[in-house]
Design a protein around this motif. Structure first.
Motif, mmCIF file in Angstrom:
data_model
loop_
_atom_site.group_PDB
_atom_site.id
_atom_site.type_symbol
_atom_site.label_atom_id
_atom_site.label_comp_id
_atom_site.label_asym_id
_atom_site.label_seq_id
_atom_site.Cartn_x
_atom_site.Cartn_y
_atom_site.Cartn_z
ATOM 1 N N UNK A 188 12.028 35.980 -23.200
ATOM 2 C CA UNK A 188 12.616 35.181 -23.962
ATOM 3 C C UNK A 188 12.338 35.126 -25.444
ATOM 4 N N UNK A 189 10.816 35.542 -25.784
ATOM 5 C CA UNK A 189 10.635 35.681 -26.871
ATOM 6 C C UNK A 189 10.848 36.924 -27.572
ATOM 7 N N UNK A 190 10.949 37.852 -26.983
ATOM 8 C CA UNK A 190 11.191 39.251 -27.407
ATOM 9 C C UNK A 190 12.811 39.182 -27.918
ATOM 10 N N UNK A 191 13.500 38.535 -26.988
ATOM 11 C CA UNK A 191 15.014 38.493 -27.247
ATOM 12 C C UNK A 191 15.241 37.551 -28.434
ATOM 13 N N UNK A 192 14.551 36.571 -28.544
ATOM 14 C CA UNK A 192 14.647 35.637 -29.744
ATOM 15 C C UNK A 192 14.452 36.471 -30.930
ATOM 16 N N UNK A 193 13.747 37.269 -31.238
ATOM 17 C CA UNK A 193 13.401 38.236 -32.362
ATOM 18 C C UNK A 193 14.191 39.465 -32.629
ATOM 19 N N UNK A 194 15.070 39.613 -31.425
ATOM 20 C CA UNK A 194 16.103 40.816 -31.508
ATOM 21 C C UNK A 194 15.501 41.988 -30.662
ATOM 22 N N UNK A 250 9.346 49.002 -27.489
ATOM 23 C CA UNK A 250 9.199 47.709 -26.441
ATOM 24 C C UNK A 250 7.642 47.827 -26.065
ATOM 25 N N UNK A 251 6.931 48.880 -25.857
ATOM 26 C CA UNK A 251 5.602 48.926 -25.710
ATOM 27 C C UNK A 251 4.803 48.182 -26.612
ATOM 28 N N UNK A 252 5.214 48.791 -28.037
ATOM 29 C CA UNK A 252 4.455 48.213 -29.031
ATOM 30 C C UNK A 252 4.696 46.640 -29.146
ATOM 31 N N UNK A 253 6.000 46.242 -29.090
ATOM 32 C CA UNK A 253 6.265 44.887 -29.147
ATOM 33 C C UNK A 253 5.605 43.982 -28.139
ATOM 34 N N UNK A 254 5.222 44.373 -27.107
ATOM 35 C CA UNK A 254 4.603 43.786 -26.043
ATOM 36 C C UNK A 254 3.089 43.668 -26.406
ATOM 37 N N UNK A 255 2.436 44.656 -26.789
ATOM 38 C CA UNK A 255 1.089 44.613 -27.185
ATOM 39 C C UNK A 255 0.855 43.615 -28.483
#
Length: 117
Positions: free
Chosen positions: A39-45, A20-25
């Motif tokens: 929402x955008x993170x959820x949309x990509x799984x 999650x840290x990496x995805x946010x960065x």
């Protein structure tokens, strides 16, 4: 949920925690506010609970990995986050490490995957 399901869920949660840290960065290379990020993170799984995300954003900002600014142009003020230069460096290092781990796990799970080194 039986014990096996609970055990699996706990390990899956642990496995996802660092991602999650990496995805946010990576995602916040383009500035955005918390709910849109969810929402955008959820949309990509990548499912993240709001109670996890908002404290994480504050922690990353305190560590200098994100910057933020308030947008008050609309009726509802929103805090927009963006990856800082230090956050970019960390994202690059974490991405490199992610690829190393991915290749290692692939070699473990697929015996036909030859060692590339």
């Amino acid at each position: 949920m039986n014990l096996r399901d609970e055990t699996t869920a706990g390990h899956v949660q642990e496995l996802r925690r660092g991602t999650v840290v990496l995805a946010c960065l990576i995602r916040l290379r383009t500035p955005d506010y918390g709910y849109a990020l969810l929402e955008s993170l959820d949309a990509i799984g990548i499912a993240v609970d709001a109670n996890t995300l908002y404290p994480l954003l504050r922690r990353l900002e305190k560590q200098g990995l994100l910057t933020s600014e308030w947008n008050t142009d609309e009726a509802r003020p929103r805090k927009f986050y963006r990856t800082s230069p230090d956050g970019e460096q960390l994202a690059a290092a974490l991405t490199d490490e992610w690829h190393l781990i991915d290749r290692a796990i692939s070699r473990l799970t697929d015996p036909t995957d030859g060692d590339e080194s």
